[in-house]
Design a protein around this motif. Structure first.
Motif, PDB file in Angstrom:
ATOM      1  N   PRO A 152      -2.395  11.255  -7.567  1.00  0.00           N
ATOM      2  CA  PRO A 152      -2.159  12.214  -8.626  1.00  0.00           C
ATOM      3  C   PRO A 152      -3.336  12.515  -9.104  1.00  0.00           C
ATOM      4  CG  PRO A 152      -1.210  10.161  -9.534  1.00  0.00           C
ATOM      5  CD  PRO A 152      -1.554  10.247  -7.774  1.00  0.00           C
ATOM      6  N   PHE A 153      -3.600  13.888  -9.679  1.00  0.00           N
ATOM      7  CA  PHE A 153      -4.914  14.202 -10.372  1.00  0.00           C
ATOM      8  C   PHE A 153      -4.851  14.454 -11.570  1.00  0.00           C
ATOM      9  CE2 PHE A 153      -7.493  16.089  -6.286  1.00  0.00           C
ATOM     10  CZ  PHE A 153      -7.705  14.953  -5.936  1.00  0.00           C
ATOM     11  N   SER A 154      -5.805  14.107 -12.456  1.00  0.00           N
ATOM     12  CA  SER A 154      -5.833  14.411 -13.727  1.00  0.00           C
ATOM     13  C   SER A 154      -5.863  15.775 -14.254  1.00  0.00           C
ATOM     14  CB  SER A 154      -7.090  13.591 -14.375  1.00  0.00           C
ATOM     15  OG  SER A 154      -7.395  14.152 -15.505  1.00  0.00           O
ATOM     16  N   GLU A 155      -5.569  16.198 -15.192  1.00  0.00           N
ATOM     17  CA  GLU A 155      -5.435  17.643 -15.572  1.00  0.00           C
ATOM     18  C   GLU A 155      -6.822  18.037 -16.414  1.00  0.00           C
ATOM     19  OE1 GLU A 155      -2.121  18.656 -17.834  1.00  0.00           O
ATOM     20  OE2 GLU A 155      -0.758  18.655 -16.336  1.00  0.00           O
ATOM     21  N   THR A 156      -7.727  16.954 -16.660  1.00  0.00           N
ATOM     22  CA  THR A 156      -8.756  17.189 -17.309  1.00  0.00           C
ATOM     23  C   THR A 156      -9.906  16.280 -16.477  1.00  0.00           C
ATOM     24  OG1 THR A 156      -8.616  15.172 -18.920  1.00  0.00           O
ATOM     25  CG2 THR A 156      -7.844  17.303 -19.505  1.00  0.00           C
ATOM     26  N   ASP A 157     -11.253  16.990 -16.718  1.00  0.00           N
ATOM     27  CA  ASP A 157     -12.538  16.474 -16.049  1.00  0.00           C
ATOM     28  C   ASP A 157     -12.792  14.992 -16.637  1.00  0.00           C
ATOM     29  OD1 ASP A 157     -12.231  18.370 -14.084  1.00  0.00           O
ATOM     30  OD2 ASP A 157     -13.870  19.293 -14.914  1.00  0.00           O
ATOM     31  N   GLY A 158     -13.650  14.343 -15.920  1.00  0.00           N
ATOM     32  CA  GLY A 158     -14.332  13.119 -16.607  1.00  0.00           C
ATOM     33  C   GLY A 158     -14.279  11.948 -15.375  1.00  0.00           C
ATOM     34  N   VAL A 159     -14.538  10.600 -15.802  1.00  0.00           N
ATOM     35  CA  VAL A 159     -14.444   9.561 -14.989  1.00  0.00           C
ATOM     36  C   VAL A 159     -13.104   8.912 -14.936  1.00  0.00           C
ATOM     37  CG1 VAL A 159     -15.616   7.525 -14.157  1.00  0.00           C
ATOM     38  CG2 VAL A 159     -17.147   9.557 -14.956  1.00  0.00           C
ATOM     39  N   TYR A 160     -12.338   8.637 -14.128  1.00  0.00           N
ATOM     40  CA  TYR A 160     -11.204   7.816 -14.268  1.00  0.00           C
ATOM     41  C   TYR A 160     -11.230   6.789 -13.180  1.00  0.00           C
ATOM     42  CZ  TYR A 160      -8.633  11.819 -16.826  1.00  0.00           C
ATOM     43  OH  TYR A 160      -8.376  12.388 -17.526  1.00  0.00           O
ATOM     44  N   HIS A 161     -10.719   5.701 -13.593  1.00  0.00           N
ATOM     45  CA  HIS A 161     -10.658   4.472 -13.072  1.00  0.00           C
ATOM     46  C   HIS A 161      -9.301   4.180 -12.543  1.00  0.00           C
ATOM     47  CE1 HIS A 161     -14.367   3.321 -14.748  1.00  0.00           C
ATOM     48  NE2 HIS A 161     -14.091   3.867 -15.862  1.00  0.00           N
ATOM     49  N   TYR A 162      -9.269   4.161 -11.058  1.00  0.00           N
ATOM     50  CA  TYR A 162      -7.878   3.786 -10.358  1.00  0.00           C
ATOM     51  C   TYR A 162      -7.826   2.590  -9.961  1.00  0.00           C
ATOM     52  CZ  TYR A 162      -6.990   9.119 -10.190  1.00  0.00           C
ATOM     53  OH  TYR A 162      -6.827  10.156 -10.614  1.00  0.00           O
ATOM     54  N   HIS A 163      -6.470   2.214 -10.040  1.00  0.00           N
ATOM     55  CA  HIS A 163      -5.867   0.571  -9.473  1.00  0.00           C
ATOM     56  C   HIS A 163      -4.892   0.892  -8.814  1.00  0.00           C
ATOM     57  CE1 HIS A 163      -9.006  -0.750 -12.542  1.00  0.00           C
ATOM     58  NE2 HIS A 163      -8.409  -0.119 -13.340  1.00  0.00           N
ATOM     59  N   LEU A 164      -5.028   0.557  -7.326  1.00  0.00           N
ATOM     60  CA  LEU A 164      -3.914   0.845  -6.464  1.00  0.00           C
ATOM     61  C   LEU A 164      -3.469  -0.665  -5.992  1.00  0.00           C
ATOM     62  CD1 LEU A 164      -2.051   3.029  -4.948  1.00  0.00           C
ATOM     63  CD2 LEU A 164      -3.769   2.517  -3.180  1.00  0.00           C
ATOM     64  N   THR A 165      -2.206  -1.115  -6.114  1.00  0.00           N
ATOM     65  CA  THR A 165      -1.770  -2.068  -5.498  1.00  0.00           C
ATOM     66  C   THR A 165      -0.784  -1.975  -4.560  1.00  0.00           C
ATOM     67  OG1 THR A 165      -1.948  -3.368  -7.772  1.00  0.00           O
ATOM     68  CG2 THR A 165      -0.441  -4.493  -6.363  1.00  0.00           C
ATOM     69  N   ALA A 166      -1.065  -2.308  -3.274  1.00  0.00           N
ATOM     70  CA  ALA A 166       0.081  -2.351  -2.179  1.00  0.00           C
ATOM     71  C   ALA A 166       0.638  -3.621  -1.786  1.00  0.00           C
ATOM     72  CB  ALA A 166      -0.794  -1.760  -1.019  1.00  0.00           C
ATOM     73  N   THR A 167       1.862  -3.733  -1.584  1.00  0.00           N
ATOM     74  CA  THR A 167       2.545  -4.942  -1.273  1.00  0.00           C
ATOM     75  C   THR A 167       3.408  -4.717  -0.106  1.00  0.00           C
ATOM     76  OG1 THR A 167       2.774  -5.389  -3.622  1.00  0.00           O
ATOM     77  CG2 THR A 167       4.179  -6.761  -2.142  1.00  0.00           C
ATOM     78  N   TRP A 168       3.126  -5.908   0.718  1.00  0.00           N
ATOM     79  CA  TRP A 168       4.062  -5.909   1.965  1.00  0.00           C
ATOM     80  C   TRP A 168       4.696  -7.352   1.797  1.00  0.00           C
ATOM     81  CZ3 TRP A 168      -0.797  -3.973   1.339  1.00  0.00           C
ATOM     82  CH2 TRP A 168      -1.184  -3.093   2.188  1.00  0.00           C
ATOM     83  N   HIS A 169       6.217  -7.223   1.944  1.00  0.00           N
ATOM     84  CA  HIS A 169       7.104  -8.151   1.679  1.00  0.00           C
ATOM     85  C   HIS A 169       8.321  -8.157   2.763  1.00  0.00           C
ATOM     86  CE1 HIS A 169       9.502  -5.218  -0.924  1.00  0.00           C
ATOM     87  NE2 HIS A 169       8.426  -5.404  -1.768  1.00  0.00           N
ATOM     88  N   ASP A 170       8.272  -7.445   3.573  1.00  0.00           N
ATOM     89  CA  ASP A 170       9.301  -7.340   4.609  1.00  0.00           C
ATOM     90  C   ASP A 170       9.643  -8.619   5.275  1.00  0.00           C
ATOM     91  OD1 ASP A 170      11.366  -6.708   6.559  1.00  0.00           O
ATOM     92  OD2 ASP A 170      10.181  -5.204   7.559  1.00  0.00           O
ATOM     93  N   ASP A 171      10.839  -9.159   4.873  1.00  0.00           N
ATOM     94  CA  ASP A 171      11.328 -10.442   5.587  1.00  0.00           C
ATOM     95  C   ASP A 171      11.203 -10.575   7.065  1.00  0.00           C
ATOM     96  OD1 ASP A 171      11.741 -11.164   3.004  1.00  0.00           O
ATOM     97  OD2 ASP A 171      13.959 -10.873   2.992  1.00  0.00           O
ATOM     98  N   THR A 172      11.382  -9.422   7.691  1.00  0.00           N
ATOM     99  CA  THR A 172      11.417  -9.729   9.254  1.00  0.00           C
ATOM    100  C   THR A 172       9.876  -9.560   9.739  1.00  0.00           C
ATOM    101  OG1 THR A 172      11.556  -7.175   9.529  1.00  0.00           O
ATOM    102  CG2 THR A 172      13.627  -8.334   9.385  1.00  0.00           C
ATOM    103  N   ALA A 173       8.935  -9.301   8.823  1.00  0.00           N
ATOM    104  CA  ALA A 173       7.450  -9.087   9.513  1.00  0.00           C
ATOM    105  C   ALA A 173       6.997 -10.670   9.422  1.00  0.00           C
ATOM    106  CB  ALA A 173       6.725  -8.385   8.488  1.00  0.00           C
ATOM    107  N   ASN A 174       5.847 -10.735  10.319  1.00  0.00           N
ATOM    108  CA  ASN A 174       5.271 -12.102  10.429  1.00  0.00           C
ATOM    109  C   ASN A 174       4.051 -11.883   9.660  1.00  0.00           C
ATOM    110  OD1 ASN A 174       3.528 -10.184  11.801  1.00  0.00           O
ATOM    111  ND2 ASN A 174       4.186 -11.182  13.765  1.00  0.00           N
ATOM    112  N   PHE A 175       3.663 -11.251   8.715  1.00  0.00           N
ATOM    113  CA  PHE A 175       2.784 -11.216   7.707  1.00  0.00           C
ATOM    114  C   PHE A 175       3.411 -10.711   6.229  1.00  0.00           C
ATOM    115  CE2 PHE A 175       2.868  -7.175  10.021  1.00  0.00           C
ATOM    116  CZ  PHE A 175       3.122  -6.268   8.931  1.00  0.00           C
ATOM    117  N   GLU A 176       2.558 -11.263   5.288  1.00  0.00           N
ATOM    118  CA  GLU A 176       3.014 -10.768   4.068  1.00  0.00           C
ATOM    119  C   GLU A 176       1.769 -10.789   2.965  1.00  0.00           C
ATOM    120  OE1 GLU A 176       6.397 -12.956   2.766  1.00  0.00           O
ATOM    121  OE2 GLU A 176       5.132 -14.857   2.010  1.00  0.00           O
ATOM    122  N   GLY A 177       1.767 -10.164   1.996  1.00  0.00           N
ATOM    123  CA  GLY A 177       0.898 -10.245   0.963  1.00  0.00           C
ATOM    124  C   GLY A 177       0.710  -9.123   0.062  1.00  0.00           C
ATOM    125  N   THR A 178      -0.271  -9.109  -0.813  1.00  0.00           N
ATOM    126  CA  THR A 178      -0.407  -7.901  -1.966  1.00  0.00           C
ATOM    127  C   THR A 178      -2.051  -8.052  -2.005  1.00  0.00           C
ATOM    128  OG1 THR A 178       1.464  -8.756  -3.179  1.00  0.00           O
ATOM    129  CG2 THR A 178      -0.434  -7.388  -4.510  1.00  0.00           C
TER     130      THR A 178
END
Length: 536
Positions: free
Chosen positions: A232-258
């Protein structure tokens, strides 16, 4: 004596020979050990792997143990090597081993054209040399795709927690490289679009972004499209700090993490002007809103639609808004709005205003429509709508303050007791039973709450940016000047005070003291006798 001397010399020779044998044995043993290890994954050229003598001994043992047994292993279906291991010796060259299969069923090694099954399979499952076999389980890569510029920027992780399930059935943490410096993306066009993509689809994506002085805004489950997760984009100009957290937690997968990612978006887009309509009718306000405008970039407005000196841009939420009012006196025709040197054509069309015939009791007319009543109205009411909050105070769309029968349209002229009036009807008359609750059409400050001879119990609300709502003829007032009221709050009740023929609400919307058709803010349409039942 001579025999004794000979015996001593022989004894020394024997000791020296024994020491020499030990030295030679150690020399041979040490030189039997390989000194360098090279490992290549699949078709990669083997590269040097730093190892200690103990590590080399364990590796050599794990590779050679199966050569002593299990010679009857059939060739695996996949002949391509998973790993190539080279053990280098300074004197007799190198020994080459190919690990052709490493999976839950075991480990098969090819050496000297023969296949062997490893006896110590756990060694190959767990040693870091062979971790490349788990590449498809490692932490995913992320990128930001800037569609307008047709470029993709790698998005480094700021922090991560990742583990994989190895073939021995155990979970192992994976060391992850993180970056301290944020990726910076510049947005310079209104039509820019950014998408975040992963080579492994996350089970959950949470985004928060913030600027200095504001609290973080959190959006869960970003919308996933064929192009990735759209930011999503800000409606106003300036400097925005974005923080994105992605999580993988499928019980059938052979990997997991955040995995967490931090990046900055620098917005510097040219101001965009949006017009509610480019063709308006008499009584309809022309509304211009901005996108990406900064206060220092707001343009001056050159226009001839309205004579009001208050036409300018006011702050509205995160952007700015400008109202140019029209009413029954606005001449139909083509007009030109000049903003930042750019011309925007607007057409005003004529509206057919009705004529209303009223019969008013002469006693009522004389007691409410006299010089003293008009002087009181001019002195107390007129100044109320000359000052407004410099920013909008509203909350969403405007609402109808009361329901009932439409008894008078906006802009009607009147024939009262056979004589034409010189004024037009300034709002909507809504006939309703005495005592019907009247709600604030939107949020704002109560700037007038008093009784006037001409209009009876009267309330005026400043909604900011020059917009006022006015309520006449109330039976009672339930708010006081100086209060802030929320949209929908009950501020009074329908009555018939002042110059009135019966219980009704006279409702006005205006830009400062220029009254306009209330229906355009309520329903985006003029309210008439023909359509009001459908509108409310």
């Amino acid at each position: 004596m001579q025999k004794k001397h000979i015996f001593r010399n022989n004894k020394r020779l024997i000791g020296l020979g024994f020491a020499l044998l030990i030295f030679m044995a150690l020399f041979i043993y040490n030189h039997m050990q390989y000194t360098n290890v090279y490992i290549g994954y699949q078709d990669q050229i083997p590269s040097f792997i730093p190892t200690t003598p103990n590590q080399r001994q364990l590796l050599q043992s794990a590779l050679n143990e199966p050569l002593e047994a299990n010679h009857d292993v059939s060739r695996p279906s996949a002949s391509e090597a998973v790993f190539t291991v080279e053990l280098h010796h300074p004197f007799w060259g190198k020994a080459i081993y190919q690990v052709v299969s490493i999976d839950p069923s075991g480990v098969v090694i090819l050496h000297d054209k023969s296949y062997y099954r490893a006896q110590n399979a756990d060694f190959f499952y767990t040693q870091p040399y062979f971790d490349a076999v788990y590449n498809d389980q490692l932490m995913p890569s992320a990128a930001i795709n800037h569609f307008t510029k047709a470029e993709s920027l790698t998005l480094p992780a700021s922090s991560a927690s990742w583990q994989i399930l190895k073939f021995d059935g155990n979970w192992y943490p994976v060391e992850v490289k993180t970056a301290n410096q944020s990726q910076i993306i510049s947005i310079n066009r209104p039509d820019d679009q950014l998408f975040v993509t992963f080579d492994k689809i996350p089970d959950e994506v949470v985004l928060s972004y913030e600027t200095a002085g504001t609290s973080a805004l959190v959006i869960r489950n970003l919308h996933e499209t064929d192009s990735g997760y759209m930011l999503p984009f800000s409606e106003t100009d300036g400097v925005y700090h974005y923080h994105l957290t992605a999580t993988w937690h499928d019980d059938t997968a052979n990997f997991e993490g955040t995995v967490k990612y931090a990046f900055e978006i620098h917005y510097d887009r040219p101001t965009v002007f949006d017009f509610n309509h480019t063709t308006i009718e008499q009584g309809e306000p022309l509304i211009i809103t901005t996108q990406y405008a900064e206060e220092t970039e707001l343009p001056t407005i050159e226009q001839s639609i309205s004579d009001s000196t208050q036409v300018k841009f006011y702050q509205s939420a995160s952007n700015y808004i400008c109202y140019i009012p029209t009413n029954y006196d606005t001449s139909p025709g083509d007009y030109d709005i000049l903003l930042d040197g750019k011309h925007y054509p607007v057409t005003v069309t004529a509206r057919n205003f009705n004529i209303q015939h009223l019969i008013i009791d002469e006693t009522v007319a004389q007691s409410t429509r006299n010089d003293a009543a008009y002087e009181e109205f001019d002195a107390l009411f007129d100044p109320v709508r000359t000052r407004s909050s410099p920013k909008t105070l509203t909350s969403g769309d405007y609402i109808l303050p009361a329901t009932g029968r439409l008894s008078t349209e906006f802009g009607e002229t009147r024939d009262v007791n056979g004589a034409m009036t010189t004024y037009r009807h300034s709002g909507l008359d809504i006939a309703a039973p005495n005592g019907t609750p009247v709600a604030a059409t939107n949020s704002g400050n109560i700037v007038f709450s008093d009784f006037l001879t001409l209009t009876g119990n009267t309330i005026v609300i400043d909604h900011g940016a020059g917009i006022f709502s006015t309520y006449f003829h109330l039976s009672e007032r339930l708010c006081q000047k100086g209060e802030f009221v929320e949209k929908g709050s009950i501020i009074g009740n329908v009555g018939s005070t002042g110059f009135s023929t019966g219980p009704h609400l006279h409702f006005i919307l205006s830009f400062y003291d220029v009254n306009f058709e209330p229906g355009w803010l309520l329903f985006d349409d003029a309210v008439t006798y023909d359509n009001y039942k459908k509108l409310w």
